[in-house]
Design a protein around this motif. Structure first.
Motif, PDB file in Angstrom:
ATOM      1  N   UNK A   1       0.843  -1.194   0.000  1.00 10.10           N
ATOM      2  CA  UNK A   1       0.000   0.000   0.000  1.00 10.10           C
ATOM      3  C   UNK A   1       0.874   1.237   0.000  1.00 10.10           C
ATOM      4  N   UNK A   2       0.429   2.268  -0.754  1.00 11.75           N
ATOM      5  CA  UNK A   2       1.203   3.487  -0.833  1.00 11.75           C
ATOM      6  C   UNK A   2       0.440   4.645  -0.224  1.00 11.75           C
ATOM      7  N   UNK A  20      -8.350  -0.075  -9.069  1.00 12.17           N
ATOM      8  CA  UNK A  20      -7.619   0.384  -7.896  1.00 12.17           C
ATOM      9  C   UNK A  20      -8.617   1.091  -6.993  1.00 12.17           C
ATOM     10  N   UNK A  21      -8.572   0.762  -5.723  1.00 12.25           N
ATOM     11  CA  UNK A  21      -9.465   1.401  -4.764  1.00 12.25           C
ATOM     12  C   UNK A  21      -8.851   2.738  -4.367  1.00 12.25           C
ATOM     13  N   UNK A  22      -9.329   3.822  -4.970  1.00 12.83           N
ATOM     14  CA  UNK A  22      -8.777   5.155  -4.718  1.00 12.83           C
ATOM     15  C   UNK A  22      -9.549   5.828  -3.592  1.00 12.83           C
ATOM     16  N   UNK A  23      -8.832   6.237  -2.564  1.00 12.21           N
ATOM     17  CA  UNK A  23      -9.491   6.881  -1.439  1.00 12.21           C
ATOM     18  C   UNK A  23      -8.546   7.832  -0.758  1.00 12.21           C
ATOM     19  N   UNK A  49      -5.018  -0.871  -3.311  1.00 10.02           N
ATOM     20  CA  UNK A  49      -5.580   0.404  -2.879  1.00 10.02           C
ATOM     21  C   UNK A  49      -4.512   1.485  -2.911  1.00 10.02           C
ATOM     22  N   UNK A  50      -4.948   2.695  -3.168  1.00 14.13           N
ATOM     23  CA  UNK A  50      -4.087   3.875  -3.099  1.00 14.13           C
ATOM     24  C   UNK A  50      -4.804   4.893  -2.228  1.00 14.13           C
ATOM     25  N   UNK A  51      -4.166   5.270  -1.145  1.00 14.24           N
ATOM     26  CA  UNK A  51      -4.825   6.108  -0.141  1.00 14.24           C
ATOM     27  C   UNK A  51      -4.038   7.395   0.054  1.00 14.24           C
ATOM     28  N   UNK A  52      -4.654   8.504  -0.288  1.00 14.81           N
ATOM     29  CA  UNK A  52      -4.040   9.808  -0.075  1.00 14.81           C
ATOM     30  C   UNK A  52      -4.519  10.422   1.218  1.00 14.81           C
ATOM     31  N   UNK A  68     -12.064  10.388  -6.105  1.00 11.45           N
ATOM     32  CA  UNK A  68     -11.999   9.216  -5.234  1.00 11.45           C
ATOM     33  C   UNK A  68     -13.101   8.236  -5.617  1.00 11.45           C
ATOM     34  N   UNK A  69     -12.852   6.953  -5.391  1.00  9.56           N
ATOM     35  CA  UNK A  69     -13.869   5.927  -5.617  1.00  9.56           C
ATOM     36  C   UNK A  69     -14.713   5.687  -4.384  1.00  9.56           C
TER      37      UNK A  69
END
Length: 239
Positions: A1-2, A20-23, A49-52, A68-69
């Motif tokens: 995870x990033x 990709x689960x963008x959140x 997933x990519x979480x900002x 975001x998704x």
């Protein structure tokens, strides 16, 4: 995870494409409980997933415009846009609490106490909650729990309102529990927490699957177990 911090609204989501689960989560808690929940959903969906990180209000806008998704921690009264859908069931219910400086617990005996006291609340918080009973001139908006704590310690406000569970965790980890305490008077308001998704996202095609994950997770107490493990880890001595 990033993980990364979003700057100036410029987002780079990687090279995985639509699956990709963008959140995003709070800038103050990049490794917090919301990240644990999002990891749970990504694992159940078998996608990366990519979480900002971004403030709550921006997350609500970003889920609605499709940046975001998915978003967790969307209360039943949060203002959402027309392109956002709250999923059912709610995955947990959180209680709100009023906190004051230690020694001032008895200064708040009812909601009428705020006729002469000031309270810090989350900026753009819904007026459908107990806030509607508090005079507007006695409400001080804040962007984060961290800011509320700072305002209280500097005595710029008399109290602040925030989610009980996350506030206790923060006060314990910051060694502030002896300085900031719950007021004698506490609201009975509880906020159901939902997952929200963008209607144009690839994830919307999997809405039924995601709601089944929610139902099963609630039935199996998965979210309660995640929360319990997280708070236990927060209380462990830091080396």
């Amino acid at each position: 995870m990033r993980y990364w911090v979003l700057l100036f609204g410029i987002v780079s989501w990687g090279v995985y494409g639509n699956d990709v689960l963008r959140s995003a989560v709070s800038t103050n808690f990049p490794d917090g409980l919301h990240t644990q929940y999002l990891t749970y959903f990504a694992d159940k969906l078998h996608v990366p997933s990519e979480i900002g990180t971004m403030p709550y209000a921006r997350r609500l806008r970003s889920i609605d415009n499709g940046t975001l998704d998915i978003m967790v921690g969307v209360s039943s009264v949060a203002p959402i846009g027309s392109n956002t859908e709250r999923l059912n069931p709610a995955y947990e219910s959180l209680s709100l609490a009023i906190f004051v400086l230690a020694g001032n617990e008895s200064t708040i005996q009812s909601i009428d106490s705020f006729d002469h006291l000031t309270i810090g609340v989350t900026r753009n918080a819904s007026r459908q909650s107990l806030l509607k009973h508090i005079p507007e001139e006695h409400i001080v908006p804040a962007v984060s729990l961290e800011q509320k704590i700072d305002l209280l310690l500097k005595r710029r406000i008399d109290a602040f309102l925030h989610v009980r569970q996350s506030t206790f965790s923060r006060l314990i980890t910051e060694n502030l529990y002896s300085r900031i305490r719950p007021a004698d008077f506490q609201p009975s308001k509880e906020l159901e927490q939902h997952v929200a998704i963008n209607k144009d996202s690839w994830l919307y095609l999997h809405k039924a699957e995601l709601e089944k994950i929610l139902r099963d997770g609630v039935a199996n107490s998965d979210f309660a177990h995640i929360r319990h493990r997280f708070y236990l880890a927060q209380q462990e001595p830091q080396h």
